[in-house]
Design a protein around this motif. Structure first.
Motif, mmCIF file in Angstrom:
data_model
loop_
_atom_site.group_PDB
_atom_site.id
_atom_site.type_symbol
_atom_site.label_atom_id
_atom_site.label_comp_id
_atom_site.label_asym_id
_atom_site.label_seq_id
_atom_site.Cartn_x
_atom_site.Cartn_y
_atom_site.Cartn_z
ATOM 1 N N GLY A 84 0.760 -1.237 -0.012
ATOM 2 C CA GLY A 84 0.062 -0.031 0.002
ATOM 3 C C GLY A 84 0.841 1.402 -0.096
ATOM 4 O O GLY A 84 0.195 2.359 -0.266
ATOM 5 N N SER A 112 -3.512 8.406 -6.833
ATOM 6 C CA SER A 112 -4.082 7.782 -5.642
ATOM 7 C C SER A 112 -3.367 6.330 -5.530
ATOM 8 O O SER A 112 -3.156 5.662 -6.404
ATOM 9 C CB SER A 112 -5.579 7.311 -5.746
ATOM 10 O OG SER A 112 -5.826 6.534 -4.746
ATOM 11 N N THR A 113 -3.129 5.775 -4.261
ATOM 12 C CA THR A 113 -2.423 4.594 -3.974
ATOM 13 C C THR A 113 -3.674 3.353 -4.290
ATOM 14 O O THR A 113 -3.201 2.495 -4.550
ATOM 15 C CB THR A 113 -1.943 4.421 -2.400
ATOM 16 O OG1 THR A 113 -3.128 4.695 -1.808
ATOM 17 C CG2 THR A 113 -0.772 5.356 -2.469
ATOM 18 N N ASP A 114 -4.639 3.865 -4.741
ATOM 19 C CA ASP A 114 -5.860 2.708 -4.832
ATOM 20 C C ASP A 114 -5.453 2.461 -6.713
ATOM 21 O O ASP A 114 -5.710 1.177 -6.691
ATOM 22 C CB ASP A 114 -7.136 3.616 -5.044
ATOM 23 C CG ASP A 114 -7.609 3.828 -3.521
ATOM 24 O OD1 ASP A 114 -7.333 3.224 -2.829
ATOM 25 O OD2 ASP A 114 -8.640 4.602 -3.678
ATOM 26 N N ASN A 115 -4.709 3.201 -7.137
ATOM 27 C CA ASN A 115 -4.570 2.801 -8.558
ATOM 28 C C ASN A 115 -2.853 2.738 -8.894
ATOM 29 O O ASN A 115 -2.346 2.097 -9.560
ATOM 30 C CB ASN A 115 -4.924 4.123 -9.676
ATOM 31 C CG ASN A 115 -6.281 4.417 -9.486
ATOM 32 O OD1 ASN A 115 -6.809 5.428 -9.029
ATOM 33 N ND2 ASN A 115 -7.060 3.503 -9.980
ATOM 34 N N SER A 127 -3.260 -0.270 -11.281
ATOM 35 C CA SER A 127 -4.278 -0.970 -11.159
ATOM 36 C C SER A 127 -5.546 -0.086 -11.877
ATOM 37 O O SER A 127 -5.718 1.225 -11.461
ATOM 38 C CB SER A 127 -4.809 -1.418 -9.789
ATOM 39 O OG SER A 127 -4.046 -2.424 -9.542
ATOM 40 N N LEU A 129 -9.434 0.488 -12.376
ATOM 41 C CA LEU A 129 -10.806 0.164 -11.412
ATOM 42 C C LEU A 129 -11.882 0.581 -11.959
ATOM 43 O O LEU A 129 -11.916 1.545 -12.899
ATOM 44 C CB LEU A 129 -10.462 0.831 -9.939
ATOM 45 C CG LEU A 129 -9.287 0.636 -9.216
ATOM 46 C CD1 LEU A 129 -9.287 1.365 -7.872
ATOM 47 C CD2 LEU A 129 -9.037 -1.084 -9.019
ATOM 48 N N THR A 131 -15.359 2.118 -10.962
ATOM 49 C CA THR A 131 -15.573 2.779 -9.717
ATOM 50 C C THR A 131 -16.980 3.280 -10.156
ATOM 51 O O THR A 131 -17.544 3.422 -11.435
ATOM 52 C CB THR A 131 -14.864 3.727 -9.381
ATOM 53 O OG1 THR A 131 -14.962 4.938 -10.159
ATOM 54 C CG2 THR A 131 -13.314 3.296 -8.966
ATOM 55 N N THR A 136 -11.006 4.151 -13.105
ATOM 56 C CA THR A 136 -9.667 5.046 -12.898
ATOM 57 C C THR A 136 -8.645 4.382 -12.824
ATOM 58 O O THR A 136 -8.747 3.144 -13.119
ATOM 59 C CB THR A 136 -10.186 5.480 -11.178
ATOM 60 O OG1 THR A 136 -9.757 4.316 -10.345
ATOM 61 C CG2 THR A 136 -11.142 6.315 -11.230
ATOM 62 N N PRO A 295 -10.128 -5.183 -10.278
ATOM 63 C CA PRO A 295 -9.055 -4.384 -10.662
ATOM 64 C C PRO A 295 -8.286 -5.117 -11.894
ATOM 65 O O PRO A 295 -8.271 -6.461 -11.762
ATOM 66 C CB PRO A 295 -8.188 -4.448 -9.544
ATOM 67 C CG PRO A 295 -8.951 -4.782 -8.297
ATOM 68 C CD PRO A 295 -10.185 -5.696 -8.810
ATOM 69 N N THR A 297 -4.711 -5.304 -13.296
ATOM 70 C CA THR A 297 -3.414 -4.719 -12.669
ATOM 71 C C THR A 297 -2.221 -5.239 -13.521
ATOM 72 O O THR A 297 -1.874 -6.279 -13.917
ATOM 73 C CB THR A 297 -3.178 -5.490 -11.221
ATOM 74 O OG1 THR A 297 -4.340 -4.757 -10.470
ATOM 75 C CG2 THR A 297 -1.724 -4.997 -10.657
#
Length: 308
Positions: A84, A112-115, A127, A129, A131, A136, A295, A297
């Motif tokens: 993360g 973002s660290t989501d991506n 990644s 996503l 949403t 994203t 996701p 990735t």
């Protein structure tokens, strides 16, 4: 990975036409160096600036060994932080936004660290996503952090697969903001589409009388989909030559002779920076379907380089 056309683009009418008799090289360089850069969007219509578009290739440098053997590499990043964790900001930057990126793509690139984040097992995960607000993803670059002219850069990557996905490892000329695309030049080390059962590798260069690029490179079908395992993708650059490859296989070898207009449109003997991204939908590779898994990735194990 076709770059979004910059608002500042070259005035085509002042570039030599393929059918015309070219002037002596010294005179042609002089003319190219004074080509006007004009605004191509309504917002800046009519604005004109004069810039040096590209410089003559350096001379007198020896070609490096395209095999990559017998040379010592420096690890740029091996992504060994905790799960993360954000990327090291001294090494990585982000292109962000939902603009279509020249291909009518559907993703919104974020920082973002989501991506984009380190996975705790020695990889960078980029990644895409799905949403509530739309797709994203991330476009991670070394702009203003790392660039190279001659040498070799390698990255060990496992690609995602799914209809409408377009992951890529590629390079852009560091003068992209001042001269625009395609004058800055683009090198696509590896791209794959949809099921990741294909590869595309090559360059985009300027061409006469056009705001689009001329392309040279190769496409093919790997032994197994590129989503099945990690592979090392690489680019080797030496004067008047760009070589790309996967593992021990050379994919493309490109020189000025492969371009219409030859070395007058060769813009690859100058600094370039790196980009890694996962695009979603758009003109190429087409839309996603209900079967596209998110996701999605792209995992990057490491990035390393050898400069000459």
């Amino acid at each position: 990975m076709t770059q979004q056309v910059d608002p500042m683009t070259v005035e085509c009418s002042r570039l030599p036409s393929p059918g015309s008799t070219p002037p002596p090289k010294s005179k042609l360089w002089s003319r190219l160096l004074s080509v006007a850069v004009v605004a191509a969007t309504v917002a800046v219509s009519g604005t004109v600036a004069y810039r040096e578009l590209w410089v003559q290739p350096s001379e007198g440098k020896e070609e490096s060994d395209a095999s990559g053997n017998g040379s010592e590499f420096t690890v740029y990043d091996q992504f060994d932080a905790a799960r993360g964790s954000a990327l090291d900001s001294s090494k990585w930057s982000y292109d962000t936004g939902r603009t279509g990126w020249g291909n009518n793509e559907k993703q919104d690139y974020t920082d973002s660290t989501d991506n984009s984040a380190q996975d705790g097992s020695g990889n960078l995960d980029i990644s895409a996503l799905d949403t509530a607000g739309g797709y994203t993803s991330a476009r991670v670059t070394t702009k203003d952090k790392f660039e190279f002219t001659y040498g070799r850069v390698e990255a060990r990557i496992k690609m995602p697969a799914g209809q409408g996905l377009h992951p890529a490892f590629w390079l852009l000329g560091t003068d992209i903001d001042s001269v625009g695309w395609p004058i800055a030049g683009e090198i696509d080390v590896i791209e794959t589409l949809n099921a990741a059962d294909n590869y595309h590798s090559g360059i985009h260069a300027p061409q006469a009388d056009s705001l689009n690029s001329q392309k040279s490179g190769t496409s093919g079908i790997p032994v197994e989909p590129l989503s099945e395992d990690f592979h090392t993708y690489w680019v080797e650059r030496s004067p008047d030559k760009v070589v790309t490859g996967m593992d021990e296989t050379v994919l493309s070898t490109i020189t000025p002779a492969d371009l219409t207009g030859g070395d007058e449109y060769w813009v690859f003997d100058k600094p370039f920076y790196l980009l890694f991204n996962v695009a979603v939908a758009g003109d190429w590779p087409g839309p996603t379907t209900a079967q596209t898994k998110f996701p999605a990735t792209m995992s990057v194990d490491w990035v390393r380089y050898r400069t000459d």
